[in-house]
Design a protein around this motif. Structure first.
Motif, PDB file in Angstrom:
ATOM      1  N   SER A  45      11.257  -4.717   3.320  1.00  0.00           N
ATOM      2  CA  SER A  45      10.468  -3.658   3.947  1.00  0.00           C
ATOM      3  C   SER A  45       9.224  -3.396   3.122  1.00  0.00           C
ATOM      4  O   SER A  45       9.264  -3.442   1.879  1.00  0.00           O
ATOM      5  CB  SER A  45      11.292  -2.371   4.069  1.00  0.00           C
ATOM      6  N   GLY A  46       8.145  -3.146   3.799  1.00  0.00           N
ATOM      7  CA  GLY A  46       6.892  -2.788   3.127  1.00  0.00           C
ATOM      8  C   GLY A  46       6.146  -1.744   3.938  1.00  0.00           C
ATOM      9  O   GLY A  46       6.020  -1.861   5.161  1.00  0.00           O
ATOM     10  N   ARG A  47       5.684  -0.715   3.268  1.00  0.00           N
ATOM     11  CA  ARG A  47       4.936   0.350   3.938  1.00  0.00           C
ATOM     12  C   ARG A  47       3.630   0.576   3.184  1.00  0.00           C
ATOM     13  O   ARG A  47       3.557   0.384   1.956  1.00  0.00           O
ATOM     14  CB  ARG A  47       5.751   1.652   3.971  1.00  0.00           C
ATOM     15  N   TRP A  48       2.615   1.028   3.917  1.00  0.00           N
ATOM     16  CA  TRP A  48       1.299   1.287   3.309  1.00  0.00           C
ATOM     17  C   TRP A  48       0.925   2.739   3.521  1.00  0.00           C
ATOM     18  O   TRP A  48       1.047   3.265   4.632  1.00  0.00           O
ATOM     19  CB  TRP A  48       0.246   0.377   3.938  1.00  0.00           C
ATOM     20  N   VAL A  49       0.473   3.395   2.463  1.00  0.00           N
ATOM     21  CA  VAL A  49       0.080   4.804   2.493  1.00  0.00           C
ATOM     22  C   VAL A  49      -1.401   4.906   2.158  1.00  0.00           C
ATOM     23  O   VAL A  49      -1.838   4.352   1.134  1.00  0.00           O
ATOM     24  CB  VAL A  49       0.897   5.627   1.466  1.00  0.00           C
ATOM     25  N   ARG A  50      -2.147   5.591   3.010  1.00  0.00           N
ATOM     26  CA  ARG A  50      -3.568   5.812   2.690  1.00  0.00           C
ATOM     27  C   ARG A  50      -3.672   6.656   1.434  1.00  0.00           C
ATOM     28  O   ARG A  50      -2.938   7.624   1.245  1.00  0.00           O
ATOM     29  CB  ARG A  50      -4.276   6.515   3.847  1.00  0.00           C
ATOM     30  N   LEU A  51      -4.602   6.270   0.566  1.00  0.00           N
ATOM     31  CA  LEU A  51      -4.755   6.990  -0.687  1.00  0.00           C
ATOM     32  C   LEU A  51      -5.393   8.355  -0.433  1.00  0.00           C
ATOM     33  O   LEU A  51      -6.487   8.468   0.113  1.00  0.00           O
ATOM     34  CB  LEU A  51      -5.614   6.183  -1.662  1.00  0.00           C
ATOM     35  N   ASP A  69      -7.942   2.277  -2.035  1.00  0.00           N
ATOM     36  CA  ASP A  69      -7.815   2.656  -0.629  1.00  0.00           C
ATOM     37  C   ASP A  69      -6.418   3.120  -0.254  1.00  0.00           C
ATOM     38  O   ASP A  69      -6.253   3.979   0.624  1.00  0.00           O
ATOM     39  CB  ASP A  69      -8.203   1.480   0.286  1.00  0.00           C
ATOM     40  N   GLY A  70      -5.399   2.519  -0.871  1.00  0.00           N
ATOM     41  CA  GLY A  70      -4.048   2.854  -0.447  1.00  0.00           C
ATOM     42  C   GLY A  70      -2.988   2.451  -1.450  1.00  0.00           C
ATOM     43  O   GLY A  70      -3.280   1.926  -2.536  1.00  0.00           O
ATOM     44  N   LEU A  71      -1.756   2.704  -1.051  1.00  0.00           N
ATOM     45  CA  LEU A  71      -0.583   2.405  -1.890  1.00  0.00           C
ATOM     46  C   LEU A  71       0.430   1.648  -1.048  1.00  0.00           C
ATOM     47  O   LEU A  71       0.827   2.103   0.026  1.00  0.00           O
ATOM     48  CB  LEU A  71       0.035   3.701  -2.406  1.00  0.00           C
ATOM     49  N   ALA A  72       0.859   0.473  -1.536  1.00  0.00           N
ATOM     50  CA  ALA A  72       1.895  -0.308  -0.867  1.00  0.00           C
ATOM     51  C   ALA A  72       3.233  -0.038  -1.555  1.00  0.00           C
ATOM     52  O   ALA A  72       3.324  -0.052  -2.784  1.00  0.00           O
ATOM     53  CB  ALA A  72       1.568  -1.795  -0.913  1.00  0.00           C
ATOM     54  N   VAL A  73       4.264   0.211  -0.749  1.00  0.00           N
ATOM     55  CA  VAL A  73       5.611   0.471  -1.245  1.00  0.00           C
ATOM     56  C   VAL A  73       6.507  -0.640  -0.705  1.00  0.00           C
ATOM     57  O   VAL A  73       6.713  -0.752   0.506  1.00  0.00           O
ATOM     58  CB  VAL A  73       6.121   1.850  -0.783  1.00  0.00           C
ATOM     59  N   ILE A  74       7.045  -1.465  -1.578  1.00  0.00           N
ATOM     60  CA  ILE A  74       7.763  -2.672  -1.166  1.00  0.00           C
ATOM     61  C   ILE A  74       9.161  -2.687  -1.786  1.00  0.00           C
ATOM     62  O   ILE A  74       9.331  -2.405  -2.967  1.00  0.00           O
ATOM     63  CB  ILE A  74       6.992  -3.937  -1.596  1.00  0.00           C
ATOM     64  N   GLY A  75      10.162  -3.015  -0.980  1.00  0.00           N
ATOM     65  CA  GLY A  75      11.536  -3.098  -1.464  1.00  0.00           C
ATOM     66  C   GLY A  75      12.496  -3.146  -0.284  1.00  0.00           C
ATOM     67  O   GLY A  75      12.112  -3.470   0.843  1.00  0.00           O
ATOM     68  N   ARG A  76      13.769  -2.838  -0.534  1.00  0.00           N
ATOM     69  CA  ARG A  76      14.732  -2.770   0.556  1.00  0.00           C
ATOM     70  C   ARG A  76      14.386  -1.586   1.448  1.00  0.00           C
ATOM     71  O   ARG A  76      13.906  -0.552   0.976  1.00  0.00           O
ATOM     72  CB  ARG A  76      16.149  -2.627   0.003  1.00  0.00           C
ATOM     73  N   GLU A  88       8.970  11.669  -1.773  1.00  0.00           N
ATOM     74  CA  GLU A  88       7.600  12.019  -2.140  1.00  0.00           C
ATOM     75  C   GLU A  88       6.848  12.723  -1.015  1.00  0.00           C
ATOM     76  O   GLU A  88       5.707  13.136  -1.193  1.00  0.00           O
ATOM     77  CB  GLU A  88       6.830  10.748  -2.550  1.00  0.00           C
ATOM     78  N   GLY A  89       7.484  12.856   0.148  1.00  0.00           N
ATOM     79  CA  GLY A  89       6.837  13.535   1.268  1.00  0.00           C
ATOM     80  C   GLY A  89       5.641  12.792   1.821  1.00  0.00           C
ATOM     81  O   GLY A  89       4.632  13.405   2.186  1.00  0.00           O
ATOM     82  N   LEU A  90       5.735  11.472   1.920  1.00  0.00           N
ATOM     83  CA  LEU A  90       4.617  10.646   2.369  1.00  0.00           C
ATOM     84  C   LEU A  90       4.906  10.020   3.729  1.00  0.00           C
ATOM     85  O   LEU A  90       6.035   9.623   4.016  1.00  0.00           O
ATOM     86  CB  LEU A  90       4.343   9.528   1.357  1.00  0.00           C
ATOM     87  N   SER A  91       3.882   9.938   4.555  1.00  0.00           N
ATOM     88  CA  SER A  91       3.967   9.168   5.798  1.00  0.00           C
ATOM     89  C   SER A  91       3.262   7.841   5.570  1.00  0.00           C
ATOM     90  O   SER A  91       2.249   7.786   4.870  1.00  0.00           O
ATOM     91  CB  SER A  91       3.306   9.931   6.951  1.00  0.00           C
ATOM     92  N   ALA A  92       3.806   6.771   6.143  1.00  0.00           N
ATOM     93  CA  ALA A  92       3.288   5.439   5.836  1.00  0.00           C
ATOM     94  C   ALA A  92       3.269   4.559   7.075  1.00  0.00           C
ATOM     95  O   ALA A  92       3.933   4.822   8.081  1.00  0.00           O
ATOM     96  CB  ALA A  92       4.134   4.793   4.744  1.00  0.00           C
ATOM     97  N   LYS A  93       2.492   3.501   6.987  1.00  0.00           N
ATOM     98  CA  LYS A  93       2.369   2.516   8.056  1.00  0.00           C
ATOM     99  C   LYS A  93       3.154   1.268   7.677  1.00  0.00           C
ATOM    100  O   LYS A  93       3.067   0.792   6.540  1.00  0.00           O
ATOM    101  CB  LYS A  93       0.885   2.168   8.268  1.00  0.00           C
ATOM    102  N   ASP A  94       3.907   0.743   8.632  1.00  0.00           N
ATOM    103  CA  ASP A  94       4.701  -0.458   8.384  1.00  0.00           C
ATOM    104  C   ASP A  94       3.771  -1.654   8.187  1.00  0.00           C
ATOM    105  O   ASP A  94       2.880  -1.913   9.002  1.00  0.00           O
ATOM    106  CB  ASP A  94       5.635  -0.704   9.570  1.00  0.00           C
ATOM    107  N   LEU A  95       3.965  -2.379   7.110  1.00  0.00           N
ATOM    108  CA  LEU A  95       3.141  -3.552   6.845  1.00  0.00           C
ATOM    109  C   LEU A  95       3.461  -4.704   7.793  1.00  0.00           C
ATOM    110  O   LEU A  95       2.605  -5.552   8.053  1.00  0.00           O
ATOM    111  CB  LEU A  95       3.328  -4.015   5.405  1.00  0.00           C
ATOM    112  N   GLY A  96       4.682  -4.747   8.301  1.00  0.00           N
ATOM    113  CA  GLY A  96       5.058  -5.824   9.201  1.00  0.00           C
ATOM    114  C   GLY A  96       5.542  -7.044   8.444  1.00  0.00           C
ATOM    115  O   GLY A  96       5.234  -7.239   7.260  1.00  0.00           O
ATOM    116  N   PRO A  97       6.305  -7.907   9.108  1.00  0.00           N
ATOM    117  CA  PRO A  97       6.909  -9.064   8.425  1.00  0.00           C
ATOM    118  C   PRO A  97       5.891 -10.066   7.909  1.00  0.00           C
ATOM    119  O   PRO A  97       6.101 -10.672   6.854  1.00  0.00           O
ATOM    120  CB  PRO A  97       7.796  -9.689   9.516  1.00  0.00           C
ATOM    121  N   GLN A  98       4.780 -10.266   8.630  1.00  0.00           N
ATOM    122  CA  GLN A  98       3.803 -11.258   8.178  1.00  0.00           C
ATOM    123  C   GLN A  98       3.139 -10.833   6.881  1.00  0.00           C
ATOM    124  O   GLN A  98       2.999 -11.632   5.949  1.00  0.00           O
ATOM    125  CB  GLN A  98       2.746 -11.475   9.273  1.00  0.00           C
TER     126      GLN A  98
END
Length: 417
Positions: A63-69, A12-19, A30-40
């Protein structure tokens, strides 16, 4: 360690996690738009981060962001050589950015062995990925209902069926549970006890809405007269929009229950979490397929009606185009609905065949047919005249010959006298 990010991908998607700076730099590169996963949610991913640390990595994640696949984002899984887990279906890996450069991430290392062999960590990560994807769909359905200005509660209240009436109350309870979950960062036993019976009411309402769409399709199919088709198509425009809105709401609420259910199973039966997650996703696919079959069947009946109307546009210049316009409204509504739910839809609007075009086509055919008929008549007439002239010539020659013979015979008798 700076410049490192972790990638976790499912179907379904790709999570990008790091600083935060590294994550942002990677997404820009990578030219991607993403949704903030939020602190929880990011905190929940911490178990995966701990496994990475145990393997010798000093990765820090704030920081964590989620990208729809999509086809584009799916290429990253291949590009960075992410390794797939056969148990969960997740693909994981760590990539490192080049110092001093805005872009240019390169593969740094495959996900550490402890992460790939820790079923609890992977199951938890898979749960979060599934929940994020479902909540994204829920948000898009909210936007869809706002755009079409659908007052779903009004539609439900207008029905006398008690099952539909219960849907309003079920919606309130589920929304309350989701609000509590958002505030406390996860589900709880009290909220789950309130919503665990909700799927029955949701399923009954969905079945009712699908039956209404099937009834509209059958009504379109049984009419052959343009006047009846025009009336049925006009009624379908409003009715289909309302029932699609009800279906969207049902799907939204069921996804919300699934999110809460995954929290509950993760808390009470963590060893069963992944299997339960896969079962819920399979059930969700079945719901989508059922909805898709019903809505596609409706569009097919509307297509047939548009074809019938186009064929008879010359005789019904006012009502035939109206049927096609209604078909286009319904097809467009179904297409938008499919997009929000993630259903592939290839329906395209039909062109309204204007009366003047049909009349011009009929006129041209008549002229063409008439011209061919005139040429044939002329040909036949000329042939007849030729034949008549030939016969007349032969008759005239015969008469003249007989006359000469008679005159010759008469002259002989005179000479003998």
């Amino acid at each position: 360690m700076d410049n490192e990010i972790q990638l976790i991908s499912d179907d379904d998607g790709l999570a990008v996690i790091g600083r935060a700076a590294d994550v942002e730099r990677f997404l820009v590169a990578e030219g991607l738009s993403a949704k903030d996963l939020g602190p929880q949610r990011l905190k929940s991913f911490g178990s995966a981060g701990a496994a990475v640390a145990q393997a010798g990595s000093e990765m820090a994640a704030d920081s964590g962001r989620w990208v729809r696949l999509t086809p584009e984002s799916a290429q990253l899984v291949k590009k960075y050589g992410l390794r797939e887990s056969s148990k969960t279906g997740l693909s994981t890996g760590v990539v490192k950015g080049r110092k001093g450069r805005v872009g240019g991430f390169v593969e740094f290392a495959k996900a550490p062995r402890s992460l790939l062999t820790n079923p609890a960590v992977l199951a938890n990560a898979a749960r979060i990925m599934t929940q994020v994807a479902m909540q994204q769909t829920m948000d898009e359905i909210t936007d869809y209902l706002a755009v079409i200005d659908a007052k779903v509660d009004d539609v439900l209240r207008a029905q006398k069926d008690a099952v539909l009436a219960r849907m309003i109350g079920v919606g309130f309870v589920i929304e309350e549970a989701m609000t509590v979950r958002e505030m406390r960062g996860g589900g709880d036993e009290v909220s789950w006890s309130k919503v665990q019976a909700a799927p029955a009411a949701i399923a009954e309402t969905q079945a009712y809405a699908l039956r209404q769409l099937d009834a509209i399709a059958e009504k379109m199919e049984k009419h052959t007269k343009i006047g009846d088709l025009a009336d049925a198509a006009r009624d379908a425009e409003t009715a289909v929009g309302e029932w699609l809105a009800v279906l969207a709401r049902c799907f939204q609420l069921q996804d919300a229950v699934t999110v809460l259910e995954l929290d509950r199973v993760g808390d009470t039966s963590p060893d069963e979490l992944n299997g339960h997650r896969l079962g819920l996703k399979a059930a969700r696919r079945d719901r989508l397929e059922h909805i898709s079959r019903s809505t596609e069947r409706l569009v097919a009946r509307m297509n047939d009606a548009a074809g019938t109307a186009n064929a008879k546009v010359l005789l019904h210049p006012g009502k035939s185009p109206a049927v096609v316009r209604s078909r286009n409204q319904v097809a467009t509504g179904v297409h938008d609905f499919h997009v929000r739910l993630g259903i592939e839809s290839g329906s395209r609007p039909s062109e309204v065949r204007r009366w003047v075009e049909a009349a011009a086509e009929a006129r041209d055919k008549a002229i063409e047919t008439g011209a061919k008929g005139l040429d044939t008549a002329r040909s036949l007439g000329n042939e007849t005249l030729d034949r008549a002239g030939s016969v007349t010539g032969r008759l005239s020659s015969g008469i003249a010959e007989r006359t000469r013979r008679r005159r010759g015979a008469a002259a002989g008798h005179v000479d003998e006298g």
